[in-house]
Design an enzyme around this catalytic site. Structure first.
Site, PDB file in Angstrom:
ATOM      1  N   HIS A 226       0.613  -1.165  -0.154  1.00 52.80           N
ATOM      2  CA  HIS A 226      -0.216  -0.075  -0.010  1.00 52.80           C
ATOM      3  C   HIS A 226       0.868   1.123   0.144  1.00 52.80           C
ATOM      4  CE1 HIS A 226      -3.147   2.426  -0.198  1.00 52.80           C
ATOM      5  NE2 HIS A 226      -2.913   3.184   1.081  1.00 52.80           N
TER       6      HIS A 226
ATOM      7  N   ASP B   4      -7.887   1.541   1.473  1.00 53.62           N
ATOM      8  CA  ASP B   4      -7.608   2.363   2.125  1.00 53.62           C
ATOM      9  C   ASP B   4      -8.733   3.428   2.085  1.00 53.62           C
ATOM     10  OD1 ASP B   4      -6.754   4.082   4.103  1.00 53.62           O
ATOM     11  OD2 ASP B   4      -5.297   4.987   3.417  1.00 53.62           O
TER      12      ASP B   4
ATOM     13  N   ASP C  58       0.881   4.708  -0.424  1.00 52.80           N
ATOM     14  CA  ASP C  58      -0.134   6.220  -0.731  1.00 52.80           C
ATOM     15  C   ASP C  58       0.833   6.983  -1.870  1.00 52.80           C
ATOM     16  OD1 ASP C  58      -1.852   5.396   0.622  1.00 52.80           O
ATOM     17  OD2 ASP C  58      -0.565   6.258   2.233  1.00 52.80           O
TER      18      ASP C  58
ATOM     19  N   HIS D 228      -6.664   8.759  -2.897  1.00 57.10           N
ATOM     20  CA  HIS D 228      -7.337   8.746  -1.447  1.00 57.10           C
ATOM     21  C   HIS D 228      -6.869   9.712  -0.890  1.00 57.10           C
ATOM     22  CE1 HIS D 228      -4.937   5.270  -0.387  1.00 57.10           C
ATOM     23  NE2 HIS D 228      -5.136   5.571   0.247  1.00 57.10           N
TER      24      HIS D 228
HETATM   25 ZN   LIG Z   1      -3.248   5.029   1.757  1.00 62.08          ZN
END
Ligand SMILES: [Zn+2]
Length: 1139
Positions: A315, A427, A317, A641
């Site tokens: 993950h 997420d 970001d 996100h």
């Molecule tokens: Zn995230």
């Protein structure tokens, strides 16, 4: 000691509490006498003791002391030079390697790299002591710059990432490869980047001046057996701590761990570590380690099956506490590291999403891209998600959500030959009910998330369920009961997969998505080691769920499908997955919200006009597919996100604004280019000109309507100077503004008489024959539907702007607004009200508001025209605001109390609407005190309703009979300057006769977001586009033609003349509909298909042609409520290419 009667202990002669019982002369019988004190233990003390086996206060005498057998850091063995890239620049490997030798300076341990966000390159020459190769199982470089780094081969191949520092994500060891060991030396290159896994200051505003110390650059020899014993002990300790209550296995693990502590001897580590490891086999099973990855093949059958499916992930970001440019490095670091782990742990599978990150790696790290390709082929590297980024799913439009998946899947297919089967948004801050349909349309049928475990009011009731979207489409959703996508692969994680599972009765498996994440990283080898031990234990004992490795995410979902009769036995959740948290993200960072909405609208127009131009004038115009793709990719990237929600650091928004500026520039140019060929010699009307000059121009004004329904609106022509008041331009109704800076004209027919006035009591009124709007003492006190004689504002209440003065969430500042902010509101009064325009086309008032250091200027206007051409349509009251915002932790909203009673309000979502309660009967309803909507929110009852329309806002709330739209916030973390400064935005109040379902709200909101562009054309061909739209939806007022574009597989290089046009329509109100799409005769269609989002055929539809050659053709469709349909038209291949 409880273990005293355990037969397994007979062999443990060195355990003190098993002293031979004295006074007994016969060896194998129960002694007659006993003078010992007894073996009952104090379990808690034994448990506490486990904490001192590795490191800590006893670090000099416990296992921690013997983890390394050799460590050297002298110049003879490690020689390093460095070069610092200027500023925040990030040159690539090849560029850096071209630098002259004299640019490089000597580097020693203790050096401070910095400041924050800078990049530094290190060339390291390692010389190994001659006896090490033969003597040692493993040799490592321990390189710890206290920040992130990346190790490259000297040919530029990324080898692995480094995460320095002392956190749990520390990864500082690079294993010296075999050939270098034989050779006795190695050259490597390291890029040191001055940020940690989580930026430079966590979720606080980033410190621009952090420096990071090179704490270690050592050649080390790990004592591999000591490390393995540490991992053994870690697993045992986790078992002791996490197994519930007083179980047999738990006690057994505690006894075993205690024995290990007693057996280990710092003075004789080699022998005693071996003994300790043997003791650990009492729990893990004899010879378990030699089985390697095959441990996962054992222990099944007799009711035992894989229950917790482990899959590595990291993950990353795409931007958050660091900018996009750092994410590019994080992707390369994390993924090369995972490939390295796959070499040693064949069971390791790694899933990752986000085509954008792969594209970056392909461009910046081509050698790594090739290595990833190989691992994708073997199934070890798995592509999930099928989307461009892991997007926010509250705010993107339906088309943008579709494009996330279209661009994602097309990238994965083109580079890897793979189509993701599982949508993956672990997420994202709430999940739109439009998603199931789009997921299926993009070739997937499964969905993974976990974010609702963050709910701060209610616990979501399911783990594995059929998620049914607003249109009835379903996907299998697994919301992992592990409650995280960055599990550490502990015993607790594995166990939580089952004990926290909400519907074991219908599905008894869980996905364990493990690995360091958010900032990337992924699994550490200790996690893979732990899982092997946990599985070995489960093979021997029944108290642990069976964790399995080596399968894919797809296999996990296939297993659910298989064991639930294709979902039949699963529970169902209908509609959106509302996250009861992060409700501030619909409003935080106003300019990003505006950039998103405006870019989405712009791209729609670009594609529509470019498509027409490419069909009309192929000899003069080619469809700008590459530029369109580039623009879309920027819009999709910004929907990540933590970007669109406003929860990233300030640096991210510099890049995001730049993306929007480029999209706006390229988009406007593409529209201009297309219109220049569609309306030959036409010019956009942009910069104001004197009216005289307009009038002196030959030709006529053309208003280009890109929407698929007719419009009757007041448009604005920018002019300079004044005079020539209300002189008509050819063929239109006009009004010149009082200041002389704009002309108003009505497109189509004239509207109603209109006026603005100040009344005797000092109130201000805007009215036409349809509505009357009144402000008194700075507040909206009356809104009357004059046709019905109905007052809409309840007696003794007022509307207007309102400041909520305590927007101070306990955590997650930019993310959250908490329910308490509603308790301290201060209504704001419009002051300095003036009549600004007084008809006949537009009447308006201006007002301003001062609050603290902030100023708000508003123009409130009412046009002679109605919102749409629908019968009974009312005009809207429009608010155009400019704000100079300097508030922090305050929340500005517009509110309107209404004499309308309903338990629910409607809010636009992607491709439809979502209804939410206006009351607080239950905690589920209380939790929705701030909600997301797109272009409209509507409160209605039988016979009448009122909508709020916005052009760049997403936060709404309807509580009781009060509607609110959220305008600005002022959080200070992680961006201390968020939203400070100037803003410009608009909203409107639209009253409507009839229920929302009968209203024109959807089209009015669409038009409110698509101002009509005015062009001036010298020739008369301007009429053709205006009067003969290419595609008309007939017989279905609830169906919107949302997208017109060229087919994604069309060849625009000029080598092929095959042409397709793609139309995307959706039903916007939630009912069945049977539209006909009439296609103008100048578009010659040979075949029409209904396709999925990836433009793959679902079925052919009949082309109906009328007898008359004057008419075009027509296709008939049937849509269920909220259904999205993609139609692909194949065009006849005409000789000259012209339609
Ligand atoms: Zn995230």
């Amino acid at each position: 000691m409880g273990g005293g009667n355990n037969a397994e202990n007979d062999s443990q002669k060195n355990i003190q509490y098993h002293q031979p019982i004295s006074g007994c002369c016969r060896s194998h019988s129960y002694p007659e006498t006993n003078f010992n004190p007894g073996a009952k233990w104090i379990k808690g003390l034994t448990h506490d003791r486990l904490g001192v086996f590795v490191g800590g206060h006893f670090g000099a005498v416990n296992l921690g002391h013997v983890l390394f057998t050799e460590r050297i850091d002298d110049d003879k063995h490690i020689q390093m030079v460095y070069w610092s890239a200027p500023g925040r620049s990030k040159p690539g490997f090849d560029e850096v390697m071209k630098l002259d030798k004299k640019e490089w300076k000597e580097l020693k341990k203790g050096f401070n790299f910095g400041p924050s966000w800078t990049n530094h390159w290190v060339k390291a020459h390692l010389k190994l002591p001659s006896d090490w190769d033969k003597k040692h199982e493993r040799i490592q470089l321990e390189f710890d710059p206290s920040c992130e780094a990346m190790i490259f081969e000297t040919d530029g191949t990324p080898l692995q990432g480094i995460t320095g520092g002392n956190n749990g994500d520390r990864r500082v060891d690079f294993i010296i490869p075999k050939d270098a060991r034989h050779k006795g030396e190695l050259d490597i290159v390291i890029e040191v980047s001055c940020n940690e896994m989580f930026g430079v200051s966590g979720i606080g505003a980033p410190d621009p001046n952090r420096y990071f110390t090179l704490n270690s650059a050592d050649l080390v020899v790990p004592n591999q057996e000591a490390w393995r014993l540490m991992w053994d002990f870690t697993t045992l300790r986790e078992l002791v701590e996490d197994l519930p209550g007083n179980s047999i296995l738990q006690n057994h693990c505690l006894v075993t761990a205690n024995k290990i502590m007693n057996t280990f001897d710092i003075h004789d580590p080699e022998r005693t570590i071996k003994e300790c490891r043997k003791i650990a086999e009492e729990v893990f099973g004899e010879g378990w380690e030699a089985k390697g990855a095959d441990i996962y093949k054992e222990g099944l059958g007799k009711g035992k099956k894989p229950q917790v499916w482990g899959i590595g992930n990291c993950h990353i970001d795409t931007a958050w506490l660091w900018p996009f440019s750092v994410t590019q490095q994080k992707a390369a670091r994390s993924w090369s590291t995972q490939i390295d782990l796959m070499e040693r742990y064949p069971e390791h599978r790694f899933a990752t999403s986000s085509a954008q990150q792969f594209k970056w790696v392909e461009q910046l790290y081509p050698k790594l891209h090739e290595r990833i390709k190989e691992r994708v082929k073997t199934g070890q590297f798995q592509l999930v998600g099928g989307s461009w980024v892991e997007n926010d799913s509250n705010m993107p439009s339906g088309e943008a959500l579709a494009r996330q998946m279209i661009y994602g899947q097309r990238y994965f297919r083109s580079r890897f030959g793979v189509t993701s089967k599982v949508a993956w948004l672990p997420d994202s801050f709430g999940l739109s009910g439009a998603l199931p349909q789009l997921i299926r349309g993009a070739g997937m049928e499964n969905f993974f998330t976990q974010k609702l475990s963050w709910n701060n009011v209610n616990t979501f009731p399911h783990s594995t369920f059929n998620w049914v979207g607003i249109d009835g489409t379903q996907v299998v959703c697994h919301m992992t009961p592990v409650d995280t996508y960055t599990a550490q692969a502990t015993v607790q994680d594995v166990r939580r997969g089952i004990w926290n599972h909400k519907n074991l009765e219908s599905s008894d498996t869980a996905l364990l998505a493990f690995g360091n994440g958010d900032g990337g990283g992924g699994p550490l080898n200790k996690m893979l080691e732990n899982l092997r031990r946990i599985r070995a234990t489960a093979n021997e004992h029944r108290e642990l769920p069976v964790v399995s490795m080596g399968e894919s995410v797809d296999d996990f979902y296939d297993d659910i499908h298989k064991h639930t009769e294709e979902g039949k036995t699963l529970p169902v959740w209908r509609g959106e997955l509302y996250l009861e948290f992060h409700r501030g993200t619909y409003t935080s960072h106003g300019s990003i919200k505006k950039g998103n909405r405006h870019s989405e609208t712009l791209m729609r127009d670009v594609e529509y006009l470019a498509t027409l131009a490419s069909l009309f004038k192929p000899e003069k115009y080619s469809y700008p597919k590459d530029t369109i793709d580039t623009c879309w990719e920027k819009v999709l990237l910004n929907q990540f996100h933590d970007v669109l929600p406003g929860s990233a650091i300030g640096m991210v928004y510099v890049d995001a604004e730049q993306n929007y500026a480029e999209v706006a520039k390229d988009g406007r140019k593409m529209i201009h280019d297309a219109l220049s060929v569609l309306l030959e010699d036409s010019k956009g009307v942009g910069a104001p000109m004197p009216l005289k000059e307009y009038k002196a121009m030959d030709g006529q004004f053309a208003i280009v309507n890109t929407l698929d329904f007719p419009r009757l609106e007041t448009v604005i022509l920018p002019v300079t100077g004044s005079g020539e008041n209300t002189t008509a331009l050819d063929g239109g109704w006009v009004q010149q503004s009082k200041r002389g800076d704009r002309m108003f004209a009505v497109v189509g027919a004239p509207g109603r008489a209109i006026g603005a006035q100040k009344t005797e009591d000092g109130s201000f009124v805007l009215k036409n024959s349809s509505v009357e709007f009144k402000i008194s003492k700075g507040r909206i006190v009356s809104l009357v539907d004059r046709e019905l004689g109905r007052e809409l504002i309840p007696c003794c209440t007022t509307g207007g702007l309102v400041m909520f003065e305590r927007d101070t969430p306990p955590n997650w500042d930019a993310w959250d607004t908490e329910i308490h902010h509603l308790e301290t509101s201060k209504p704001l009064e419009f002051s300095n009200l003036k009549v600004h325009e007084s008809g006949p086309l537009r009447a308006s008032l201006t007002a301003d508001i001062a609050y603290g250091q902030s100023r708000i200027w508003v123009e409130i206007s009412l046009d002679a025209t109605s919102a749409t051409t629908q019968a009974n349509s009312r005009p809207y009251i429009r608010f155009d605001a400019k704000v100079d915002w300097h508030e922090r932790h305050k929340f500005l909203k517009f509110e309107l109390p209404l004499d309308i009673h309903s338990d629910i309000a409607y809010y636009e979502c992607a491709f439809g609407w979502v209804s939410r309660p206006t009351h607080k009967n239950t905690t589920q309803e209380i939790a929705k005190f701030e909600v997301c909507g797109h272009r409209y929110a509507d409160l209605c009852e039988f016979g009448y309703g009122v909508a709020l329309l916005t052009e760049s806002k997403y936060g709404y709330a309807t509580t009781g009979n009060v509607m609110r739209v959220s305008l600005l916030r002022g959080p200070t973390s992680p961006d201390s300057e968020q939203d400070q400064g100037e803003h410009q935005f608009s909203w409107a109040i639209l009253p409507h006769k009839g229920h929302f379902f009968e209203s024109d709200v959807v089209k009015a909101a669409y038009a409110f977001n698509s101002p009509l562009p005015i062009r001036h054309a010298s020739s008369s061909n301007a009429d053709s586009l205006l009067h003969t739209p290419p595609f008309i939806v007939e017989g279905a007022p609830s169906v919107i033609l949302d997208t017109v574009k060229r087919g994604d597989d069309d060849d625009f290089s000029g080598s092929s003349t095959d042409k397709t046009v793609v139309l995307r329509l959706y039903e916007a109100y939630g009912g069945h509909s049977r539209p006909k799409i009439r296609i103008a005769k100048y578009i010659k269609v040979s075949k029409a298909l209904i396709t999925n989002l990836l433009e793959e055929e679902i079925e052919e539809v009949e082309l109906m042609r009328s007898e008359s050659t004057e008419d075009g053709c027509c296709i008939a469709l049937s849509l269920r409520g909220f259904q999205v349909v993609t139609v692909k038209l194949f065009l006849e291949n005409t000789a000259d290419g012209a339609p």
